[in-house]
Write a protein that holds these residues in place. Structure first.
Motif, mmCIF file in Angstrom:
data_model
loop_
_atom_site.group_PDB
_atom_site.id
_atom_site.type_symbol
_atom_site.label_atom_id
_atom_site.label_comp_id
_atom_site.label_asym_id
_atom_site.label_seq_id
_atom_site.Cartn_x
_atom_site.Cartn_y
_atom_site.Cartn_z
ATOM 1 N N VAL A 493 0.839 -1.207 0.000
ATOM 2 C CA VAL A 493 0.000 0.000 0.000
ATOM 3 C C VAL A 493 0.873 1.256 0.000
ATOM 4 C CG1 VAL A 493 -1.649 1.323 1.372
ATOM 5 C CG2 VAL A 493 -1.995 -1.125 1.038
ATOM 6 N N CYS A 494 1.915 1.277 0.823
ATOM 7 C CA CYS A 494 2.789 2.454 0.882
ATOM 8 C C CYS A 494 3.446 2.721 -0.469
ATOM 9 C CB CYS A 494 3.857 2.262 1.956
ATOM 10 S SG CYS A 494 3.241 2.324 3.654
ATOM 11 N N VAL A 495 3.954 1.677 -1.102
ATOM 12 C CA VAL A 495 4.642 1.849 -2.380
ATOM 13 C C VAL A 495 3.676 2.334 -3.454
ATOM 14 C CG1 VAL A 495 5.807 0.606 -4.243
ATOM 15 C CG2 VAL A 495 6.487 0.208 -1.880
ATOM 16 N N THR A 496 2.499 1.745 -3.527
ATOM 17 C CA THR A 496 1.542 2.143 -4.574
ATOM 18 C C THR A 496 1.024 3.557 -4.345
ATOM 19 O OG1 THR A 496 -0.192 0.983 -3.326
ATOM 20 C CG2 THR A 496 0.815 -0.185 -5.162
ATOM 21 N N ILE A 497 0.881 3.963 -3.096
ATOM 22 C CA ILE A 497 0.449 5.341 -2.824
ATOM 23 C C ILE A 497 1.493 6.338 -3.314
ATOM 24 C CG2 ILE A 497 0.100 7.006 -0.960
ATOM 25 C CD1 ILE A 497 -1.479 4.901 0.535
ATOM 26 N N LEU A 503 2.625 9.917 -10.079
ATOM 27 C CA LEU A 503 1.959 9.837 -11.374
ATOM 28 C C LEU A 503 0.925 10.952 -11.523
ATOM 29 C CD1 LEU A 503 1.833 7.875 -13.892
ATOM 30 C CD2 LEU A 503 -0.217 6.939 -12.828
ATOM 31 N N LEU A 504 0.111 11.166 -10.488
ATOM 32 C CA LEU A 504 -0.900 12.234 -10.546
ATOM 33 C C LEU A 504 -0.238 13.603 -10.570
ATOM 34 C CD1 LEU A 504 -3.586 10.881 -8.034
ATOM 35 C CD2 LEU A 504 -3.656 10.820 -10.535
ATOM 36 N N ASN A 505 0.871 13.745 -9.882
ATOM 37 C CA ASN A 505 1.566 15.022 -9.877
ATOM 38 C C ASN A 505 2.133 15.353 -11.265
ATOM 39 O OD1 ASN A 505 1.662 16.901 -7.794
ATOM 40 N ND2 ASN A 505 3.870 16.660 -7.542
ATOM 41 N N ALA A 506 2.399 14.315 -12.043
ATOM 42 C CA ALA A 506 2.824 14.517 -13.426
ATOM 43 C C ALA A 506 1.615 14.693 -14.356
ATOM 44 C CB ALA A 506 3.672 13.341 -13.890
ATOM 45 N N GLU A 507 0.422 14.855 -13.758
ATOM 46 C CA GLU A 507 -0.826 15.093 -14.475
ATOM 47 C C GLU A 507 -1.198 13.929 -15.388
ATOM 48 O OE1 GLU A 507 -1.025 18.954 -16.257
ATOM 49 O OE2 GLU A 507 0.065 19.902 -14.599
ATOM 50 N N ASP A 508 -0.880 12.711 -14.903
ATOM 51 C CA ASP A 508 -1.277 11.480 -15.589
ATOM 52 C C ASP A 508 -2.318 10.793 -14.708
ATOM 53 O OD1 ASP A 508 -1.547 9.066 -16.873
ATOM 54 O OD2 ASP A 508 0.589 8.835 -17.294
ATOM 55 N N TYR A 509 -3.531 10.709 -15.188
ATOM 56 C CA TYR A 509 -4.638 10.205 -14.369
ATOM 57 C C TYR A 509 -4.883 8.710 -14.566
ATOM 58 C CZ TYR A 509 -6.808 11.214 -18.910
ATOM 59 O OH TYR A 509 -7.077 11.283 -20.246
ATOM 60 N N ARG A 510 -3.992 8.002 -15.215
ATOM 61 C CA ARG A 510 -4.166 6.548 -15.432
ATOM 62 C C ARG A 510 -3.631 5.759 -14.227
ATOM 63 N NH1 ARG A 510 -0.960 6.294 -21.010
ATOM 64 N NH2 ARG A 510 0.440 7.455 -19.633
ATOM 65 N N TRP A 511 -4.202 6.044 -13.078
ATOM 66 C CA TRP A 511 -3.656 5.485 -11.850
ATOM 67 C C TRP A 511 -4.237 4.125 -11.489
ATOM 68 C CZ3 TRP A 511 -6.835 4.424 -7.708
ATOM 69 C CH2 TRP A 511 -8.132 4.963 -7.770
ATOM 70 N N GLN A 512 -5.426 3.789 -11.991
ATOM 71 C CA GLN A 512 -6.055 2.523 -11.567
ATOM 72 C C GLN A 512 -5.205 1.314 -11.956
ATOM 73 O OE1 GLN A 512 -7.828 4.951 -13.209
ATOM 74 N NE2 GLN A 512 -9.945 5.039 -12.486
ATOM 75 N N TRP A 513 -4.935 1.174 -13.247
ATOM 76 C CA TRP A 513 -4.129 0.044 -13.696
ATOM 77 C C TRP A 513 -2.692 0.159 -13.200
ATOM 78 C CZ3 TRP A 513 -5.362 -4.556 -15.343
ATOM 79 C CH2 TRP A 513 -6.583 -4.785 -15.993
ATOM 80 N N THR A 514 -2.186 1.384 -13.102
ATOM 81 C CA THR A 514 -0.801 1.557 -12.644
ATOM 82 C C THR A 514 -0.645 1.103 -11.198
ATOM 83 O OG1 THR A 514 -0.557 3.452 -14.129
ATOM 84 C CG2 THR A 514 1.081 3.208 -12.386
ATOM 85 N N SER A 518 1.655 -2.111 -10.528
ATOM 86 C CA SER A 518 2.895 -1.863 -9.782
ATOM 87 C C SER A 518 2.970 -2.757 -8.543
ATOM 88 C CB SER A 518 2.998 -0.392 -9.378
ATOM 89 O OG SER A 518 1.933 -0.027 -8.522
ATOM 90 N N ALA A 519 1.824 -2.998 -7.922
ATOM 91 C CA ALA A 519 1.806 -3.931 -6.787
ATOM 92 C C ALA A 519 1.883 -5.374 -7.261
ATOM 93 C CB ALA A 519 0.538 -3.713 -5.958
ATOM 94 N N ALA A 520 1.193 -5.682 -8.373
ATOM 95 C CA ALA A 520 1.182 -7.054 -8.885
ATOM 96 C C ALA A 520 2.531 -7.478 -9.440
ATOM 97 C CB ALA A 520 0.113 -7.196 -9.967
ATOM 98 N N SER A 521 3.393 -6.524 -9.780
ATOM 99 C CA SER A 521 4.705 -6.881 -10.322
ATOM 100 C C SER A 521 5.561 -7.621 -9.306
ATOM 101 C CB SER A 521 5.439 -5.626 -10.810
ATOM 102 O OG SER A 521 5.722 -4.749 -9.728
ATOM 103 N N THR A 522 5.142 -7.629 -8.037
ATOM 104 C CA THR A 522 5.824 -8.466 -7.033
ATOM 105 C C THR A 522 5.871 -9.910 -7.490
ATOM 106 O OG1 THR A 522 4.949 -6.991 -5.311
ATOM 107 C CG2 THR A 522 5.814 -9.116 -4.596
ATOM 108 N N MET A 570 -6.826 -0.982 -3.572
ATOM 109 C CA MET A 570 -7.784 -0.563 -2.541
ATOM 110 C C MET A 570 -7.182 0.522 -1.658
ATOM 111 S SD MET A 570 -10.471 -2.362 -3.218
ATOM 112 C CE MET A 570 -11.524 -2.360 -1.783
ATOM 113 N N GLY A 571 -5.915 0.368 -1.269
ATOM 114 C CA GLY A 571 -5.268 1.394 -0.461
ATOM 115 C C GLY A 571 -5.090 2.692 -1.221
ATOM 116 N N THR A 572 -4.693 2.584 -2.486
ATOM 117 C CA THR A 572 -4.493 3.782 -3.301
ATOM 118 C C THR A 572 -5.814 4.481 -3.581
ATOM 119 O OG1 THR A 572 -2.607 2.693 -4.331
ATOM 120 C CG2 THR A 572 -3.483 4.630 -5.440
ATOM 121 N N SER A 573 -6.870 3.708 -3.802
ATOM 122 C CA SER A 573 -8.187 4.297 -4.053
ATOM 123 C C SER A 573 -8.649 5.137 -2.866
ATOM 124 C CB SER A 573 -9.198 3.190 -4.348
ATOM 125 O OG SER A 573 -10.487 3.721 -4.560
#
Length: 586
Positions: A493-497, A503-514, A518-522, A570-573
């Protein structure tokens, strides 16, 4: 044989419908009266270095005892899936009645039988037996120093310990080394000695555990190291985000006080600029919501099974861990339907029945597909891991008559209770163009790097889990596993947040799949580690064992990735909803 298979199907369906408690692996109550029959089961035989490559004991030309009748036998779904092939030894053993060394059968050793034994000895074949659910291991034979002559152990010396009317200890000593010579007769013999023991019945499996391995200082140090990583990460995330978000809120509040001319001339940037697109439905919402629902269910199953394993010693019953996991997975199907169905409804999905079917059968189809592929190889090898047809029918019955209806209930509840899109910001009709950014802020790079820290927090525990499954260790430290699960979730959760904030700060709103990927890449790093473990920590060989290893490691890694992805999303949402709720939007 067909009748027993259908009996397994009926028993499984009845148990799933009528009870929520794990089923015992044996119908016997483990109590005996003097001179009551004690059954010696012959289970499997196979090469020592390939733990999962096992065959029926009598696939080697062993002979059985003269006793043909038997008073009790029972097989569960977990036993059938794990290749437990209990066959009656034919040896006459009675409670507290000693048996002097006596011959129970003779082997007519022709050339074909000798070649079979020689092949088994060259490949270090060992066999497994059971007495009162207590496992016993023995080796088929041995070769001389030059590897030219081969010898078969012909004398099974059993020493059985009892405490009151219960069996608490079994030891096997193999003696009677006989050279394998074609066209000879080899006499197989056994003896039984009973001794009184002070071991309690509840503690009789302690001798099979290995505290020096699982409670080694390295294990404790890895847990401590992961725990310190969690404290560091949580503190770092809290400090960075709180300080940064406070500055962001202050900057956005200052912008609100400007007039229109100053605001137009001002340098607007940051995550506030994508408020009209951040809650836009993700691409491929049907697949995405099904993955989130499946991940939530896998997390629930993991949590419940670990708690049950901590309370109950599941390793004392054959196949009980697998039976419990299957049952808990079926019982938690409403979790899948609830989270998957509600998310799909929030994202405006209309084909909810299709989503429900995909969510319900995504994990079972993956597991069953891999199992059936490996099953063809097992059938070709005549291995005991070949899944019987009746067991396949039982699994299909669970999927269609338990998992699917419960998933439907969860989907309906999710759509009606939390399926309304109550986002803190309106979604713009036209998507905002995504500006160019530096290469390391691209979603693909974030996804690749996101799984490193979560993997770093669990890879030591992966070694212990792999060793218990692929080698000859019984995993019993489920308290460690619970801690590792909690640590994994917090780190994920910490890493994905953090990744989502950048990502949002770079004005990229494609955060759901990211956030999910990014967590699933474990899972990718875990699967890569499985290659290292195979080549450097084991001596496995052969098509069957290699296919079994990498096939089920792929299933394990995929399930772990889906679970981590769902936890991360879920944590990022919750984080995204929180920051956009606290900022004033025109």
């Amino acid at each position: 044989m067909g009748y027993s298979r259908w009996k397994v199907v009926a028993a499984v369906v009845f148990a799933l419908v009528c009870s929520l408690s794990p089923v015992d692996a044996d119908e016997h109550d483990h109590t005996y009266t003097d001179k009551e029959e004690v059954v010696l089961w012959m289970n499997t035989v196979g090469p020592y270095h390939n733990r999962q490559e096992t065959y029926k004991y009598f696939s080697l030309p062993f002979c059985a005892g003269s006793q043909k009748t038997i008073s009790h036998y029972h097989e569960t779904l977990g036993e059938a899936l794990q290749g437990v092939e209990l066959e009656f030894s034919g040896l006459q053993i009675k409670f507290k009645e000693e048996v002097m060394q006596s011959t129970y059968c003779e082997i007519e050793l022709d050339k074909a039988k000798r070649d079979a034994f020689v092949y088994a000895i060259k490949n270090h074949y060992w066999y497994q037996m059971y007495i009162d659910d207590l496992p016993i291991w023995g080796i088929v034979g041995e070769a001389d120093e030059n590897g030219e002559e081969h010898y078969l152990w012909t004398y099974k010396k059993l020493e059985i310990g009892f405490n009151g009317n219960r069996i608490v200890d079994v030891n096997l000593t193999s003696e009677g080394k006989v050279r394998l010579v074609p066209n000879t007769r080899i006499a197989m013999s056994y003896s039984v000695k009973w001794k009184k023991s002070d071991v309690k019945f509840e503690d009789r499996f302690d001798k099979y555990l290995d505290p020096s391995f699982f409670q080694h200082r390295i294990h404790w140090f890895s847990i401590f190291n992961s725990f310190m990583m969690v404290i560091f990460l949580v503190g770092l995330v809290s400090m960075i985000l709180m300080r940064t978000l406070r500055k962001d809120y202050a900057r956005y509040s200052k912008e609100e006080e400007m007039d229109d001319m100053d605001r137009d001339l001002g340098d607007e940037y940051g995550w506030k600029q994508v408020h009209g697109d951040v809650f836009r439905p993700s691409s491929h919402p049907l697949i995405f919501s099904s993955l989130i629902g499946s991940g939530c269910q896998i997390f629930s199953v993991s949590l419940i099974v670990i708690i049950v394993a901590m309370v109950e010693d599941l390793y004392t019953e054959r196949g009980s861990m697998l039976s419990t996991a299957i049952f808990v997975y079926a019982a938690t199907s409403p979790v899948n339907g609830y989270f998957g169905g509600s998310l799909y409804a929030k994202q405006g999905g209309r084909r909810w029945i299709k989503q429900m079917f995909i969510g319900a059968f995504m994990i079972p189809a993956m597991v069953c597909g891999t199992a059936f592929f490996i099953n063809f190889i097992a059938i070709y090898y005549h291995a005991s891991r070949a899944i019987p047809f009746g067991t396949m029918v039982a699994v299909c019955c669970i999927c269609f008559f338990v998992i699917l209806p419960l998933n439907l209930v969860g989907t309906i509840l999710g759509r009606n209770l939390s399926g309304q899109p109550n986002f803190p910001c309106r979604v713009n009709a036209v998507p905002r163009p995504i500006p160019e950014k530096k290469w390391f802020m691209e979603p693909a790079v974030i996804v690749c790097l996101g799984g490193i820290l979560p993997f770093g927090s669990i890879f030591i525990e992966m070694y212990f889990i792999f060793t218990s499954f692929w080698a000859y260790k019984i995993y019993y430290v489920y308290g460690f596993m619970m801690l590792v699960l909690v640590i994994l979730c917090i780190v994920t959760v910490c890493v994905t947040i953090v990744c989502t904030y950048f990502l949002l700060n770079a004005e990229d709103y494609r955060w759901q799949w990211t956030s999910f990927l990014s967590a699933a890449s474990t899972a990718v790093y875990v699967y890569m580690y499985s290659f290292y473990y195979y080549f450097f920590k084991t001596k496995m060989y052969g098509l069957f064992q290699t296919s079994f290893y990498f096939g089920y490691m792929a299933v394990f890694s995929t399930a772990l990735g889906i679970m981590c992805g769902a936890v991360g999303y879920m944590g990022t949402s919750a984080f995204v909803r929180k920051i956009y709720t606290n900022v004033k939007i025109d």
